[in-house]
Design an enzyme around this catalytic site. Structure first.
Site, PDB file in Angstrom:
ATOM      1  N   ASP A 196       0.868  -1.174   0.000  1.00  0.00           N
ATOM      2  CA  ASP A 196       0.000   0.000   0.000  1.00  0.00           C
ATOM      3  C   ASP A 196       0.906   1.225   0.000  1.00  0.00           C
ATOM      4  O   ASP A 196       2.121   1.125   0.217  1.00  0.00           O
ATOM      5  CB  ASP A 196      -0.901  -0.003   1.246  1.00  0.00           C
ATOM      6  CG  ASP A 196      -1.810   1.223   1.304  1.00  0.00           C
ATOM      7  OD1 ASP A 196      -2.394   1.585   0.262  1.00  0.00           O
ATOM      8  OD2 ASP A 196      -1.919   1.840   2.385  1.00  0.00           O
ATOM      9  N   CYS A 228      -4.150  -1.340  -2.142  1.00  0.00           N
ATOM     10  CA  CYS A 228      -4.291   0.108  -2.309  1.00  0.00           C
ATOM     11  C   CYS A 228      -5.262   0.325  -3.455  1.00  0.00           C
ATOM     12  O   CYS A 228      -5.020  -0.134  -4.575  1.00  0.00           O
ATOM     13  CB  CYS A 228      -2.932   0.719  -2.631  1.00  0.00           C
ATOM     14  SG  CYS A 228      -2.998   2.466  -3.053  1.00  0.00           S
ATOM     15  N   CYS A 255     -10.892   2.995   0.071  1.00  0.00           N
ATOM     16  CA  CYS A 255      -9.488   3.302   0.379  1.00  0.00           C
ATOM     17  C   CYS A 255      -9.160   2.473   1.601  1.00  0.00           C
ATOM     18  O   CYS A 255      -9.917   2.467   2.584  1.00  0.00           O
ATOM     19  CB  CYS A 255      -9.304   4.790   0.675  1.00  0.00           C
ATOM     20  SG  CYS A 255      -7.648   5.188   1.292  1.00  0.00           S
TER      21      CYS A 255
END
Ligand code: DGL
Length: 307
Positions: free
Chosen positions: A10, A73, A189
Site C-alpha cells: 500500500d 491500495c 481506500c
C-alpha cells in the site's frame, strides 16, 4: 504446498487493514508487507506517478519471490492493476486487487441499490467504482465522494483517528451523502477503516460501512486454493509477527523466499520511510508488536518499468 510469501503493499499503513484480515483467515501464510510511507499519499498524485510507484513496488516483490501479490491500495488498483496483472500473469504470479472484491461486497450488502463510495481523489476520478458496480448490478446508483484528507489523518496514528479535527473533516466530506438515501457506504481506500468511528458518526445511523478487507482476504484464499499455492501448516517453533528468520535481505524477505518446504509462517514489513515511525503504528493497527521485523526499503533502486 507452497511456503513462499504473499506480497502485500500500500502507499502506507492502510494496507495493514487488509493484511490483518489475510492473517486472520490464512494464519499459515507468510507475508511480506511494503508500506510506501516515504511517498504517501498516492491519491493526490497523477495516474502516471501512481503507476510508476506501483511498478517499482511490483519489482520489489518479484525480487522477494512472492507466490501471489495483493495490491492493497485502491489508488494503485485503479491506476495500474491491468498492466501489473498482465506482466505478473506472464510470470505465473497471480495478482489480487481491492476494488472488485469491495464492490461485490457492497453490491450484496445494499438493499435499496443506493451505494455511496468514498476514496482518494485519484480513485474517484478514475470512475472505476461506478463502472464495476454498474457491471455487477446496472440498477445500483452510485454516489461517489473523494475524501483526500482522510489518508494523512490515518497516517498520523491512533491519536488522530477519533480526533475532533477528523470529525469536522468527516462532517464536511460526508454531510451531503446523508441526504442521498444510501444504505451502504463502501470504503474505497484501505486507510479508511481506521477512521470508521468518525465516518459512522458523520453519517448517522442506518448506513452500513463496507470495507474490502474481508472480501480481499477471501479472494486471496480462493486463488491460493484454486492454484494449489496454499502454505503447509505451521511447524513447531513459533513464527508470526516479529519472529526472526535467516536472511533478511529483500531476496530473502520473510526468511523463506523461494522455499517450498515446511517452515513457520513469517511476517516481514518494509517501509520506504523510518522503521521507527512505522513500527508502533503497525502494531496499533495489527494489535501486536511488529518488532524487529520492520526494515527500511530503498524503493528508488527498483525499475519503474514492468518486466
Ligand atoms: N490506501 C490507499 C488507497 O486505498 C491510500 C492512497 C493514498 O496514499 O492516497 O487508495
Amino acid at each position: 504446498m507452497d511456503n513462499r510469501p504473499i506480497g502485500v503493499f500500500d502507499s502506507g499503513l492502510g494496507g495493514l487493514t487488509v493484511l490483518k484480515e489475510i492473517r486472520r483467515i490464512l494464519p499459515n501464510e507468510s507475508i511480506v508487507y511494503f508500506g510506501d510511507c516515504g511517498r504517501t499519499p498516492y491519491g493526490v498524485k497523477s495516474p502516471e506517478t501512481v503507476r510508476r510507484y506501483t511498478f517499482q513496488n511490483t519489482r520489489f516483490f518479484l525480487e522477494v519471490g512472492v507466490k501471489l501479490l495483493v495490491i492493497a491500495c485502491n489508488t494503485s488498483s485503479a491506476c495500474a492493476y491491468g498492466p501489473v496483472a498482465g506482466a505478473l500473469g506472464g510470470l505465473g504470479v497471480p495478482v489480487v486487487e481491492v476494488i472488485r472484491p469491495g464492490a461485490a461486497a457492497a453490491a450484496s450488502a445494499t438493499r435499496n441499490r443506493r451505494v455511496g463510495v468514498i476514496g482518494t481523489a485519484a480513485t474517484i476520478a478514475s470512475g472505476v467504482y461506478v463502472d464495476v458496480l454498474g457491471e455487477t448490478d446496472p440498477d445500483i446508483q452510485v454516489f461517489a465522494k473523494a475524501c483526500p484528507l482522510f489518508v494523512p489523518i490515518a497516517e498520523e496514528g491512533p491519536g488522530w483517528w477519533d480526533h475532533v479535527s477528523a470529525r469536522i473533516i468527516a462532517e464536511e466530506y460526508l454531510g451531503g451523502l446523508r441526504e442521498t438515501g444510501i444504505d451502504v457506504l463502501l470504503l474505497g481506500c484501505t486507510h479508511y477503516p481506521l477512521l470508521g468511528g468518525v465516518i459512522s458518526a458523520a453519517l448517522g445511523g442506518g448506513i452500513m460501512l463496507v470495507s474490502s478487507a474481508q472480501a480481499v482476504a477471501a479472494e486471496v484464499s480462493a486463488r491460493l486454493g484454486a492454484l494449489g499455492l496454499c502454505a503447509g501448516s505451521e511447524s513447531e517453533g513459533g513464527g508470526g509477527v516479529g519472529s526472526e528468520s535467516e536472511g533478511g535481505g529483500a531476496g530473502k524477505a520473510g526468511g523463506e523466499g523461494g522455499s517450498r518446504g515446511e517452515v513457520s509462517p513469517q511476517i516481514r514489513f518494509y517501509t520506504s520511510d523510518s522503521p521507527e515511525k512505522f513500527e508502533p503504528l503497525c502494531g496499533a493497527i495489527l494489535g501486536e508488536p511488529a518488532g524487529a521485523c520492520v526494515q527500511k526499503l530503498d524503493i528508488d533502486k527498483y525499475e519503474s518499468r514492468l518486466p
